[in-house]
Design a protein around this motif. Structure first.
Motif, PDB file in Angstrom:
ATOM      1  N   VAL B 192      31.454  33.373  42.316  1.00 25.44           N
ATOM      2  CA  VAL B 192      32.159  32.166  42.747  1.00 25.44           C
ATOM      3  C   VAL B 192      32.566  32.287  44.208  1.00 25.44           C
ATOM      4  O   VAL B 192      32.340  31.382  45.013  1.00 25.44           O
ATOM      5  CB  VAL B 192      33.400  31.932  41.862  1.00 25.44           C
ATOM      6  CG1 VAL B 192      34.164  30.740  42.370  1.00 25.44           C
ATOM      7  CG2 VAL B 192      32.976  31.691  40.438  1.00 25.44           C
ATOM      8  N   ALA B 193      33.148  33.433  44.572  1.00 25.50           N
ATOM      9  CA  ALA B 193      33.676  33.568  45.921  1.00 25.50           C
ATOM     10  C   ALA B 193      32.566  33.687  46.957  1.00 25.50           C
ATOM     11  O   ALA B 193      32.812  33.516  48.146  1.00 25.50           O
ATOM     12  CB  ALA B 193      34.599  34.784  46.002  1.00 25.50           C
ATOM     13  N   GLY B 194      31.350  33.998  46.520  1.00 24.12           N
ATOM     14  CA  GLY B 194      30.250  34.106  47.481  1.00 24.12           C
ATOM     15  C   GLY B 194      29.441  32.826  47.557  1.00 24.12           C
ATOM     16  O   GLY B 194      28.438  32.774  48.257  1.00 24.12           O
ATOM     17  N   ASN B 195      29.850  31.790  46.826  1.00 25.03           N
ATOM     18  CA  ASN B 195      29.069  30.554  46.800  1.00 25.03           C
ATOM     19  C   ASN B 195      29.288  29.757  48.080  1.00 25.03           C
ATOM     20  O   ASN B 195      30.415  29.348  48.371  1.00 25.03           O
ATOM     21  CB  ASN B 195      29.493  29.730  45.576  1.00 25.03           C
ATOM     22  CG  ASN B 195      28.562  28.572  45.336  1.00 25.03           C
ATOM     23  OD1 ASN B 195      28.325  27.759  46.219  1.00 25.03           O
ATOM     24  ND2 ASN B 195      28.014  28.520  44.151  1.00 25.03           N
ATOM     25  N   PRO B 196      28.222  29.497  48.851  1.00 25.73           N
ATOM     26  CA  PRO B 196      28.404  28.859  50.162  1.00 25.73           C
ATOM     27  C   PRO B 196      28.895  27.421  50.087  1.00 25.73           C
ATOM     28  O   PRO B 196      29.313  26.871  51.100  1.00 25.73           O
ATOM     29  CB  PRO B 196      26.995  28.893  50.770  1.00 25.73           C
ATOM     30  CG  PRO B 196      26.226  29.834  49.933  1.00 25.73           C
ATOM     31  CD  PRO B 196      26.843  29.844  48.587  1.00 25.73           C
ATOM     32  N   THR B 197      28.871  26.795  48.901  1.00 30.75           N
ATOM     33  CA  THR B 197      29.295  25.392  48.842  1.00 30.75           C
ATOM     34  C   THR B 197      30.801  25.243  48.671  1.00 30.75           C
ATOM     35  O   THR B 197      31.318  24.137  48.757  1.00 30.75           O
ATOM     36  CB  THR B 197      28.606  24.675  47.669  1.00 30.75           C
ATOM     37  OG1 THR B 197      28.924  25.382  46.473  1.00 30.75           O
ATOM     38  CG2 THR B 197      27.115  24.629  47.849  1.00 30.75           C
ATOM     39  N   GLN B 201      34.485  30.435  51.479  1.00 33.07           N
ATOM     40  CA  GLN B 201      33.604  31.419  50.840  1.00 33.07           C
ATOM     41  C   GLN B 201      33.444  32.628  51.757  1.00 33.07           C
ATOM     42  O   GLN B 201      33.638  32.547  52.965  1.00 33.07           O
ATOM     43  CB  GLN B 201      32.252  30.795  50.518  1.00 33.07           C
ATOM     44  CG  GLN B 201      31.440  30.369  51.714  1.00 33.07           C
ATOM     45  CD  GLN B 201      30.439  31.412  52.139  1.00 33.07           C
ATOM     46  OE1 GLN B 201      30.150  32.331  51.384  1.00 33.07           O
ATOM     47  NE2 GLN B 201      29.935  31.282  53.346  1.00 33.07           N
ATOM     48  N   SER B 202      33.114  33.742  51.158  1.00 39.47           N
ATOM     49  CA  SER B 202      33.111  34.987  51.912  1.00 39.47           C
ATOM     50  C   SER B 202      31.796  35.719  51.707  1.00 39.47           C
ATOM     51  O   SER B 202      31.142  35.573  50.662  1.00 39.47           O
ATOM     52  CB  SER B 202      34.271  35.859  51.433  1.00 39.47           C
ATOM     53  OG  SER B 202      34.067  37.175  51.818  1.00 39.47           O
ATOM     54  N   PRO B 209      41.448  41.376  50.398  1.00 43.42           N
ATOM     55  CA  PRO B 209      42.001  40.298  51.241  1.00 43.42           C
ATOM     56  C   PRO B 209      41.089  39.078  51.316  1.00 43.42           C
ATOM     57  O   PRO B 209      41.567  37.938  51.280  1.00 43.42           O
ATOM     58  CB  PRO B 209      42.140  40.959  52.612  1.00 43.42           C
ATOM     59  CG  PRO B 209      42.137  42.409  52.356  1.00 43.42           C
ATOM     60  CD  PRO B 209      41.322  42.628  51.144  1.00 43.42           C
ATOM     61  N   GLU B 210      39.762  39.312  51.369  1.00 46.05           N
ATOM     62  CA  GLU B 210      38.822  38.192  51.425  1.00 46.05           C
ATOM     63  C   GLU B 210      38.904  37.374  50.148  1.00 46.05           C
ATOM     64  O   GLU B 210      38.932  36.145  50.176  1.00 46.05           O
ATOM     65  CB  GLU B 210      37.393  38.731  51.580  1.00 46.05           C
ATOM     66  CG  GLU B 210      37.148  39.478  52.862  1.00 46.05           C
ATOM     67  CD  GLU B 210      36.640  38.545  53.940  1.00 46.05           C
ATOM     68  OE1 GLU B 210      35.702  37.776  53.658  1.00 46.05           O
ATOM     69  OE2 GLU B 210      37.190  38.578  55.048  1.00 46.05           O
ATOM     70  N   LEU B 211      38.960  38.081  49.011  1.00 43.94           N
ATOM     71  CA  LEU B 211      39.017  37.399  47.728  1.00 43.94           C
ATOM     72  C   LEU B 211      40.323  36.622  47.603  1.00 43.94           C
ATOM     73  O   LEU B 211      40.333  35.478  47.131  1.00 43.94           O
ATOM     74  CB  LEU B 211      38.886  38.418  46.598  1.00 43.94           C
ATOM     75  CG  LEU B 211      38.790  37.834  45.195  1.00 43.94           C
ATOM     76  CD1 LEU B 211      37.558  36.965  45.065  1.00 43.94           C
ATOM     77  CD2 LEU B 211      38.746  38.935  44.164  1.00 43.94           C
ATOM     78  N   ALA B 212      41.421  37.230  48.069  1.00 48.57           N
ATOM     79  CA  ALA B 212      42.719  36.550  47.995  1.00 48.57           C
ATOM     80  C   ALA B 212      42.684  35.277  48.824  1.00 48.57           C
ATOM     81  O   ALA B 212      43.207  34.241  48.406  1.00 48.57           O
ATOM     82  CB  ALA B 212      43.824  37.479  48.486  1.00 48.57           C
ATOM     83  N   HIS B 221      40.161  26.892  40.288  1.00 49.97           N
ATOM     84  CA  HIS B 221      38.747  26.924  39.951  1.00 49.97           C
ATOM     85  C   HIS B 221      38.552  27.531  38.566  1.00 49.97           C
ATOM     86  O   HIS B 221      39.080  28.592  38.266  1.00 49.97           O
ATOM     87  CB  HIS B 221      37.982  27.729  41.007  1.00 49.97           C
ATOM     88  CG  HIS B 221      36.516  27.462  40.979  1.00 49.97           C
ATOM     89  ND1 HIS B 221      35.698  28.055  40.072  1.00 49.97           N
ATOM     90  CD2 HIS B 221      35.733  26.644  41.731  1.00 49.97           C
ATOM     91  CE1 HIS B 221      34.455  27.623  40.263  1.00 49.97           C
ATOM     92  NE2 HIS B 221      34.454  26.764  41.263  1.00 49.97           N
ATOM     93  N   PHE B 222      37.760  26.875  37.712  1.00 48.22           N
ATOM     94  CA  PHE B 222      37.636  27.320  36.322  1.00 48.22           C
ATOM     95  C   PHE B 222      36.975  28.688  36.222  1.00 48.22           C
ATOM     96  O   PHE B 222      37.463  29.590  35.538  1.00 48.22           O
ATOM     97  CB  PHE B 222      36.838  26.293  35.517  1.00 48.22           C
ATOM     98  CG  PHE B 222      36.548  26.734  34.116  1.00 48.22           C
ATOM     99  CD1 PHE B 222      37.559  26.753  33.172  1.00 48.22           C
ATOM    100  CD2 PHE B 222      35.279  27.153  33.744  1.00 48.22           C
ATOM    101  CE1 PHE B 222      37.305  27.173  31.875  1.00 48.22           C
ATOM    102  CE2 PHE B 222      35.029  27.579  32.456  1.00 48.22           C
ATOM    103  CZ  PHE B 222      36.041  27.586  31.518  1.00 48.22           C
ATOM    104  N   LEU B 223      35.848  28.864  36.931  1.00 50.48           N
ATOM    105  CA  LEU B 223      35.124  30.132  36.802  1.00 50.48           C
ATOM    106  C   LEU B 223      35.952  31.290  37.352  1.00 50.48           C
ATOM    107  O   LEU B 223      35.940  32.389  36.800  1.00 50.48           O
ATOM    108  CB  LEU B 223      33.783  30.048  37.526  1.00 50.48           C
ATOM    109  CG  LEU B 223      32.718  29.231  36.819  1.00 50.48           C
ATOM    110  CD1 LEU B 223      31.458  29.180  37.650  1.00 50.48           C
ATOM    111  CD2 LEU B 223      32.399  29.812  35.455  1.00 50.48           C
ATOM    112  N   ALA B 224      36.690  31.045  38.442  1.00 48.84           N
ATOM    113  CA  ALA B 224      37.523  32.108  39.001  1.00 48.84           C
ATOM    114  C   ALA B 224      38.612  32.498  38.011  1.00 48.84           C
ATOM    115  O   ALA B 224      38.886  33.692  37.811  1.00 48.84           O
ATOM    116  CB  ALA B 224      38.138  31.659  40.319  1.00 48.84           C
TER     117      ALA B 224
END
Lengths: 173, 508
Positions: B192-197, B201-202, B209-212, B221-224
């Motif tokens: 989820v966090a790497g999804n460019p849309t 996104q990271s 820290p990036e995920l936070a 977000h449901f998937l997160a």
């Protein structure tokens, strides 16, 4: 739907069917072979995502080495398929509850878990080629690699301690 | 990939920043070398080398308590050095040192290879120390697996005993299941966090820290949230919180007593270090407090009640202490919930952990001394008449159990008081009621044990009865006595003076 997407869906279906085969097969050898095919399906998915290195490693390590090891052990133990415990003794309430939870989880996942994906053909996967992967492994992720060395060492020691015959223990005593 | 970037990444691997962990790794290897080189009759010095190495590392850590790396990240963000990390390092080193000392008592009774035990304990300790400081999910998972695989081996170490093997197998299956859940959660978050849309996104979605940052930008977000629930379930397995406590009684009973202590204290501490890093006030999942707070609150209440009620009916002391450990995990989760709003709760959790360490090892020390050749067979009845045979052991046991039960003025009481104070400030009033109920129930079974030691007399089982006699009692060796006495004294002293922990509690 492009040919890539059709292939991806086919491989996904194939993987799921084979995974179900691993669980449902009564014969341990058949289950292990289903696992092998399941891993081939996952490797196909990786190829569809441009992660060629991962696909190759999966086939080489898991399908090639680990499943072969499973088969050896299954044959050495000579297990009979009928020795499996049945699940019929679960209370009815537990069965209904578990089924309901799983169905509810899958339904909510299908309904709300949609994610707009970018065009996968345009992006290059991290696990696509060996060289950048190796660079990462030996610079950014050097510490985990070192720890894995220790992990393998204690795993090996564990196998020795748990399976070796005790010879000459009287000396140590 | 240009060469400059590679050089930069390599230069960020500051090996001296993890010197204590490297020391442990080197000592672990040294033990194996010594076993090869020394003649067998000198092998008894090798456990001393392990204990001395742990002690030396602990002293070194205390001397260099504020290294220059505090507050910064090394190893390209895999590790983050904090004061809390230093505290947990000290916690793991202390418990590993005590495990090594107890293991000398227990391993003496078994015809087993010895050196590998100490080697694995050292490697597992280093993995725990890295786990408590990890700042990246790759680091977290690698350290967690090293720790778990080491514990699989240690749990089934007494392979001639079926109880130990059964415990090892159960722990392996449950541990594999929990690792699987944890991985599912990590993978969902990564995807989820790497999804460019999605916003924020990271390219490094596993870096805390990036995920936070990503989670703060997508707070519902449901998937997160699914990933977060999976990760919490995986961590709950490790700390033995309800409903993932199912493995605790059997594994605690079957494992060798020092390993039970290691599982109960250090492994639980590692789980809480991770839980604090993830769900604490400035944790990775702080943007999802709407999700984590109700889950953790319900888990804390259920864990406290389940652990205490299940422990009421136990006769095997290892099962009893395992289930009481479940209820202690509940108290600590209560602290984690409180720490989301009350800063003092973090200090309370660390103090509780140290009080729990000291009291548990006092009890486990007495258990290790009294156990017979069959390590899993330690019943409450074996303790009857202990006060008459050995007043010293009975006193240590009473102090340890009193501290675990939370009797004033012992350290365990202060720990419970601090956690409850923090929970009170955070406004979780009904949880306080459940916690108080848990304390009342726990007094019943802890005092049942003390009663057996002080007020009951041992009647040997009738000849026709199948119950085996209890293991013979031996006198306490001076070194063991010193250790147990020190632990009991520390339990009493920490109740009156909390030292550096008290300072931490007073922080705004």
């Amino acid at each position: 739907m492009t040919i890539g997407q059709i292939l991806f869906n086919l491989f996904a279906l194939f993987t799921l069917v084979m995974a179900a085969g691993v669980v449902l097969n009564k014969n341990a050898v058949n289950a292990a072979l289903c696992l092998l095919l399941c891993l081939v399906g996952v490797a196909g998915l990786f190829v569809g995502l441009n992660a060629y290195l991962l696909a190759f490693l999966l086939l080489l390590v898991y399908a090639g080495a680990i499943v072969a090891l499973f088969l050896f052990i299954v044959m050495l133990l000579d297990t009979r398929g009928d020795a499996r415990p049945t699940l019929n003794r679960l209370p009815l309430v537990a069965r209904i509850l578990a089924t309901g939870l799983i169905l509810g989880g899958v339904a909510s996942f299908l309904q709300r878990g949609r994610l707009v994906s970018p065009d996968i053909a345009g992006t290059v996967g991290v696990g696509a080629a060996l060289k950048p992967y190796a660079y990462q492994l030996f610079t950014t992720y050097l510490l985990p690699v070192q720890i894995l060395g220790f992990l393998l060492l204690i795993a090996m020691l564990g196998v020795i301690v748990l399976s070796k015959k005790f010879v000459g223990m009287e000396d140590i005593k | 990939m240009n060469l400059e970037a590679v050089k930069l990444a390599a230069a960020n691997n500051v090996w001296s920043a993890i010197f204590p962990e490297m020391m442990l790794g080197c000592i672990a290897l040294l033990l194996l070398v010594l076993e090869m080189l020394l003649p067998p009759k000198h092998h008894e010095v090798i456990p001393d080398v392990a204990a001395a190495g742990l002690f030396g590392t602990l002293i070194g850590l205390i001397i260099n308590w504020h290294p220059i790396w505090i507050g910064s990240e090394t190893f390209n963000g895999l590790i983050r050095h904090t004061e809390a990390g230093q505290v947990m390092r000290g916690f793991f080193l202390t418990s590993a040192l005590l495990v090594c000392l107890l293991a000398r008592l227990t391993l003496r009774r078994q015809a087993m290879p010895r050196i590998e035990f100490y080697h694995i304990v050292l490697v597992v300790t280093a993995a725990m120390m890295l786990l408590a400081q990890s700042n990246h999910f790759v680091m977290l998972f690698v350290a967690l697996e090293t720790l778990t695989i080491g514990l699989y081996i240690l749990v089934s170490y007494f392979r001639t005993s079926t109880a130990s093997l059964e415990a090892g197998l159960k722990y392996l299956l449950m541990g594999a299941l929990s690792s699987g859940m944890l991985l599912f959660g990590i993978v969902l978050l990564y995807g989820v966090a790497g999804n460019p849309t999605l916003p924020a996104q990271s390219t490094q979605p596993l870096h805390y820290p990036e995920l936070a940052r990503f989670l703060a930008a997508n707070p519902h977000h449901f998937l997160a949230s699914l990933g977060i629930v999976f990760i919490l379930a995986g961590v709950a397995f490790k700390i033995g919180a309800f409903p993932f406590q199912i493995w605790v009684p059997d594994v605690y009973q079957g494992a060798p007593t020092p390993v039970t202590a290691f599982l109960a204290v250090a492994s639980k501490g590692a789980g809480f270090a991770v839980l604090l890093a993830l769900c604490g006030a400035h944790g990775v999942f702080s943007a999802y407090a709407w999700l984590t707070t109700p889950i953790l609150t319900a888990m804390a209440a259920a864990t406290i009640l389940f652990g205490n009620i299940a422990a009421l009916t136990q006769h095997n002391v290892k099962r009893l202490i395992g289930l009481s450990g479940v209820s202690h995990a509940g108290f600590l989760i209560l602290g984690v919930v409180a720490s989301q709003t009350v800063p003092m709760a973090v200090g309370a959790i660390y103090f509780y952990l140290f009080a729990y360490l000291i009291a548990s090892f006092a009890v486990f020390g007495v258990m290790s001394h009294l156990a017979g050749a069959d390590d899993s067979d330690q019943e409450l009845e074996h303790y009857s008449g202990l006060a008459k045979d050995s007043p010293f052991l009975a006193t240590v046991l009473a102090v340890g159990l009193g501290s675990l039960a939370g009797i004033p003025p012992l350290a365990g009481f202060m720990g419970k008081l601090f956690v409850l104070m923090a929970a009170f400030q955070s406004g979780a009033r009904w949880l306080l009621a459940i916690a108080a109920l848990g304390v009342v129930i726990s007094i019943y079974y802890y005092f049942g044990w003390i009663k057996a030691a002080f007020f009951e007399t041992w009647t040997p089982p009738a000849e026709s009865g199948g119950a085996p006699a209890r293991p013979a009692r031996t006198s306490v060796a001076p070194s063991t006595g010193l250790l147990l006495g020190a632990l009991a004294l520390a339990s009493i002293a920490l109740g009156f003076y909390q030292g550096p922990w008290g300072e931490w509690l007073a922080r705004p």
